[in-house]
Design a protein around this motif. Sequence first.
Motif, PDB file in Angstrom:
ATOM      1  N   ALA A  66       0.820  -1.211   0.000  1.00  0.00           N
ATOM      2  CA  ALA A  66       0.000   0.000   0.000  1.00  0.00           C
ATOM      3  C   ALA A  66       0.857   1.264   0.000  1.00  0.00           C
ATOM      4  N   GLU A  67       1.909   1.275   0.768  1.00  0.00           N
ATOM      5  CA  GLU A  67       2.747   2.472   0.861  1.00  0.00           C
ATOM      6  C   GLU A  67       3.444   2.770  -0.459  1.00  0.00           C
ATOM      7  N   ALA A  68       4.018   1.747  -1.075  1.00  0.00           N
ATOM      8  CA  ALA A  68       4.724   1.939  -2.346  1.00  0.00           C
ATOM      9  C   ALA A  68       3.763   2.347  -3.455  1.00  0.00           C
ATOM     10  N   ILE A  69       2.609   1.697  -3.517  1.00  0.00           N
ATOM     11  CA  ILE A  69       1.622   2.025  -4.553  1.00  0.00           C
ATOM     12  C   ILE A  69       1.105   3.443  -4.353  1.00  0.00           C
ATOM     13  N   ALA A  70       0.786   3.813  -3.134  1.00  0.00           N
ATOM     14  CA  ALA A  70       0.277   5.160  -2.857  1.00  0.00           C
ATOM     15  C   ALA A  70       1.296   6.218  -3.265  1.00  0.00           C
ATOM     16  N   ALA A  71       2.556   5.990  -2.952  1.00  0.00           N
ATOM     17  CA  ALA A  71       3.595   6.957  -3.341  1.00  0.00           C
ATOM     18  C   ALA A  71       3.708   7.033  -4.858  1.00  0.00           C
ATOM     19  N   TRP A  72       3.602   5.897  -5.528  1.00  0.00           N
ATOM     20  CA  TRP A  72       3.749   5.857  -6.984  1.00  0.00           C
ATOM     21  C   TRP A  72       2.608   6.582  -7.692  1.00  0.00           C
ATOM     22  N   VAL A  73       1.378   6.432  -7.183  1.00  0.00           N
ATOM     23  CA  VAL A  73       0.225   7.083  -7.823  1.00  0.00           C
ATOM     24  C   VAL A  73      -0.096   8.436  -7.173  1.00  0.00           C
ATOM     25  N   ASP A  74       0.723   8.839  -6.194  1.00  0.00           N
ATOM     26  CA  ASP A  74       0.623  10.149  -5.550  1.00  0.00           C
ATOM     27  C   ASP A  74      -0.711  10.370  -4.837  1.00  0.00           C
ATOM     28  N   VAL A  75      -1.047   9.415  -3.971  1.00  0.00           N
ATOM     29  CA  VAL A  75      -2.222   9.554  -3.105  1.00  0.00           C
ATOM     30  C   VAL A  75      -1.813   9.181  -1.684  1.00  0.00           C
ATOM     31  N   GLU A  76      -2.707   9.430  -0.745  1.00  0.00           N
ATOM     32  CA  GLU A  76      -2.447   9.061   0.643  1.00  0.00           C
ATOM     33  C   GLU A  76      -2.459   7.537   0.796  1.00  0.00           C
ATOM     34  N   ARG A  77      -1.540   7.035   1.574  1.00  0.00           N
ATOM     35  CA  ARG A  77      -1.423   5.596   1.798  1.00  0.00           C
ATOM     36  C   ARG A  77      -2.692   5.006   2.394  1.00  0.00           C
ATOM     37  N   GLN A  78      -3.339   5.736   3.280  1.00  0.00           N
ATOM     38  CA  GLN A  78      -4.493   5.198   3.998  1.00  0.00           C
ATOM     39  C   GLN A  78      -5.627   4.800   3.052  1.00  0.00           C
ATOM     40  N   GLY A  79      -5.836   5.556   1.979  1.00  0.00           N
ATOM     41  CA  GLY A  79      -6.888   5.215   1.031  1.00  0.00           C
ATOM     42  C   GLY A  79      -6.638   3.880   0.353  1.00  0.00           C
ATOM     43  N   ILE A  80      -5.398   3.657  -0.057  1.00  0.00           N
ATOM     44  CA  ILE A  80      -5.033   2.370  -0.673  1.00  0.00           C
ATOM     45  C   ILE A  80      -5.126   1.263   0.367  1.00  0.00           C
TER      46      ILE A  80
END
Length: 97
Positions: A66-80
């Motif tokens: 979740a953390e890596a994907i959120a950073a890659w798509v530029d959103v907050e980690r919590q949503g992912i």
Amino acid sequence: MTPAWAQRREELLSDCLVSPDVFHQMLDRLGAFVVPYQRALESEAAHHPMHLYLQGLLSQLPRKNAEAIAAWVDVERQGIQDFIGTVPWDHCPLVTV
């Protein structure tokens, strides 16, 4: 991307029978592909980032958490994270799509 991975990636791409240019529009096509599934899940997961999560899973990220994907798509980690782990949804509507 590490230099070793970049070199290996170029080696793999040079061996491809399909031109890498075919994949440039992949994310747009993926966005269109998930629409019926998002509609099927509207009541349960409509406000969750399914398409962003799928983009992350299909990316070249070395770790698909979740953390890596959120950073890659530029959103907050919590949503992912919520979409992956806590959003309740039923698979039955997806079977009929």
